[in-house]
Scaffold this motif. Structure first.
Motif, PDB file in Angstrom:
ATOM      1  N   ASP A   4      -1.716   4.941  23.350  1.00  0.00           N
ATOM      2  CA  ASP A   4      -2.458   6.276  23.842  1.00  0.00           C
ATOM      3  C   ASP A   4      -2.564   6.049  25.335  1.00  0.00           C
ATOM      4  O   ASP A   4      -3.617   5.743  25.897  1.00  0.00           O
ATOM      5  CB  ASP A   4      -3.774   6.519  23.341  1.00  0.00           C
ATOM      6  N   ASP A   5      -1.684   6.867  26.083  1.00  0.00           N
ATOM      7  CA  ASP A   5      -1.777   6.704  27.432  1.00  0.00           C
ATOM      8  C   ASP A   5      -2.384   8.007  28.265  1.00  0.00           C
ATOM      9  O   ASP A   5      -1.895   8.828  29.049  1.00  0.00           O
ATOM     10  CB  ASP A   5      -0.514   6.533  28.002  1.00  0.00           C
ATOM     11  N   THR A   6      -3.488   8.509  27.605  1.00  0.00           N
ATOM     12  CA  THR A   6      -4.262   9.452  27.924  1.00  0.00           C
ATOM     13  C   THR A   6      -5.701   9.112  28.765  1.00  0.00           C
ATOM     14  O   THR A   6      -5.802   7.646  28.517  1.00  0.00           O
ATOM     15  CB  THR A   6      -4.425  10.375  26.902  1.00  0.00           C
ATOM     16  N   PRO A   7      -6.261   9.908  29.306  1.00  0.00           N
ATOM     17  CA  PRO A   7      -7.620   9.190  30.089  1.00  0.00           C
ATOM     18  C   PRO A   7      -8.614   8.513  29.091  1.00  0.00           C
ATOM     19  O   PRO A   7      -8.946   7.499  29.215  1.00  0.00           O
ATOM     20  CB  PRO A   7      -8.094  10.426  30.581  1.00  0.00           C
ATOM     21  N   GLY A   8      -8.612   9.373  27.580  1.00  0.00           N
ATOM     22  CA  GLY A   8      -9.474   8.742  26.738  1.00  0.00           C
ATOM     23  C   GLY A   8      -9.042   7.264  26.193  1.00  0.00           C
ATOM     24  O   GLY A   8      -9.630   6.493  25.971  1.00  0.00           O
ATOM     25  N   GLY A   9      -7.407   7.430  25.929  1.00  0.00           N
ATOM     26  CA  GLY A   9      -6.899   6.070  25.791  1.00  0.00           C
ATOM     27  C   GLY A   9      -7.208   4.955  26.582  1.00  0.00           C
ATOM     28  O   GLY A   9      -7.321   3.904  26.219  1.00  0.00           O
ATOM     29  N   ARG A  10      -6.941   5.600  27.847  1.00  0.00           N
ATOM     30  CA  ARG A  10      -7.295   4.362  29.042  1.00  0.00           C
ATOM     31  C   ARG A  10      -8.706   3.947  28.898  1.00  0.00           C
ATOM     32  O   ARG A  10      -8.931   2.869  29.168  1.00  0.00           O
ATOM     33  CB  ARG A  10      -6.710   4.843  30.266  1.00  0.00           C
ATOM     34  N   SER A  35     -21.108  11.962  25.134  1.00  0.00           N
ATOM     35  CA  SER A  35     -19.874  12.359  26.100  1.00  0.00           C
ATOM     36  C   SER A  35     -18.764  11.348  26.097  1.00  0.00           C
ATOM     37  O   SER A  35     -17.628  11.779  26.278  1.00  0.00           O
ATOM     38  CB  SER A  35     -20.672  12.700  27.459  1.00  0.00           C
ATOM     39  N   LEU A  36     -19.140  10.105  25.995  1.00  0.00           N
ATOM     40  CA  LEU A  36     -18.162   8.860  26.006  1.00  0.00           C
ATOM     41  C   LEU A  36     -17.126   9.319  24.902  1.00  0.00           C
ATOM     42  O   LEU A  36     -16.192   9.012  24.877  1.00  0.00           O
ATOM     43  CB  LEU A  36     -18.627   7.681  26.127  1.00  0.00           C
ATOM     44  N   ARG A  37     -17.733   9.317  23.452  1.00  0.00           N
ATOM     45  CA  ARG A  37     -16.986   9.487  22.555  1.00  0.00           C
ATOM     46  C   ARG A  37     -15.993  10.506  22.791  1.00  0.00           C
ATOM     47  O   ARG A  37     -14.592  10.729  22.281  1.00  0.00           O
ATOM     48  CB  ARG A  37     -17.822   9.676  21.187  1.00  0.00           C
ATOM     49  N   LEU A  38     -16.754  11.858  23.078  1.00  0.00           N
ATOM     50  CA  LEU A  38     -15.497  13.073  23.414  1.00  0.00           C
ATOM     51  C   LEU A  38     -14.667  12.638  24.546  1.00  0.00           C
ATOM     52  O   LEU A  38     -13.482  13.097  24.261  1.00  0.00           O
ATOM     53  CB  LEU A  38     -16.575  14.233  23.774  1.00  0.00           C
ATOM     54  N   ASN A  42     -10.439  12.682  24.051  1.00  0.00           N
ATOM     55  CA  ASN A  42      -9.683  13.575  24.963  1.00  0.00           C
ATOM     56  C   ASN A  42     -10.040  14.998  24.536  1.00  0.00           C
ATOM     57  O   ASN A  42      -9.471  15.955  24.486  1.00  0.00           O
ATOM     58  CB  ASN A  42      -8.334  13.476  24.716  1.00  0.00           C
ATOM     59  N   LYS A  43     -11.419  15.157  23.945  1.00  0.00           N
ATOM     60  CA  LYS A  43     -12.037  16.498  23.610  1.00  0.00           C
ATOM     61  C   LYS A  43     -12.950  16.824  25.026  1.00  0.00           C
ATOM     62  O   LYS A  43     -13.427  18.001  24.878  1.00  0.00           O
ATOM     63  CB  LYS A  43     -12.840  16.254  22.498  1.00  0.00           C
ATOM     64  N   SER A  44     -13.005  16.178  25.848  1.00  0.00           N
ATOM     65  CA  SER A  44     -13.815  16.457  27.144  1.00  0.00           C
ATOM     66  C   SER A  44     -13.061  15.873  28.288  1.00  0.00           C
ATOM     67  O   SER A  44     -12.661  14.876  28.240  1.00  0.00           O
ATOM     68  CB  SER A  44     -15.107  16.240  27.111  1.00  0.00           C
ATOM     69  N   THR A  45     -13.261  16.384  29.647  1.00  0.00           N
ATOM     70  CA  THR A  45     -12.935  15.999  30.737  1.00  0.00           C
ATOM     71  C   THR A  45     -13.990  15.299  31.437  1.00  0.00           C
ATOM     72  O   THR A  45     -15.216  15.550  31.316  1.00  0.00           O
ATOM     73  CB  THR A  45     -11.992  16.999  31.792  1.00  0.00           C
TER      74      THR A  45
END
Length: 131
Positions: A4-10, A35-38, A42-45
């Motif tokens: 998962d190479d998304t901000p959340g994945g990173r 907020s960290l879980r979201l 990748n459900k929040s920026t």
């Protein structure tokens, strides 16, 4: 399963090797577990200031967490935006540092205005991170 190479994945990839639970990361950053879980889903920026907090707590760069390496750099405005994000500043904070308004930062990043020589000298310090 691909990485998962998304901000959340990173964020998750930086957290797990440190054996940190979300509650631990929340305590280290002052952010809520929710907020960290979201963010990890990748459900929040995550805002640039919060990326700074996460970067410090996780020992990775702001640019890595935000996936900012993929942002374009063709125009001066794009380079200014990318450098601002690499440093973890929102537009208001960056304007305060440079001594200009948030609106001026917006204009520069949209390539509507070009910074004067006075501001280019200040910006060069931040733009150096892109080299």
């Amino acid at each position: 399963m691909p990485e998962d190479d998304t901000p959340g994945g990173r964020i998750r990839r930086a957290r797990l090797p440190k054996n940190m639970l979300l509650v631990d990361l929340a305590a280290a950053t002052g952010l809520s577990v929710r907020s960290l879980r979201l963010a990890e889903q990748n459900k929040s920026t995550v805002s640039p200031p919060n990326l700074r907090r996460l970067s410090e707590a996780l020992g990775v760069s702001i640019a890595y967490l935000g996936c900012f390496e993929n942002l374009p750099e063709q125009t001066l405005g794009q380079r200014i935006k990318k450098a601002r994000l690499y440093h973890g500043y929102n537009k208001r904070e960056f304007g305060e540092i440079l001594g200009v308004s948030r609106r001026m930062i917006v204009g520069w990043e949209k390539d509507e205005y070009r910074p004067s020589e006075k501001y280019m000298e200040r910006l060069d310090t931040f733009l150096a991170i892109l080299h």
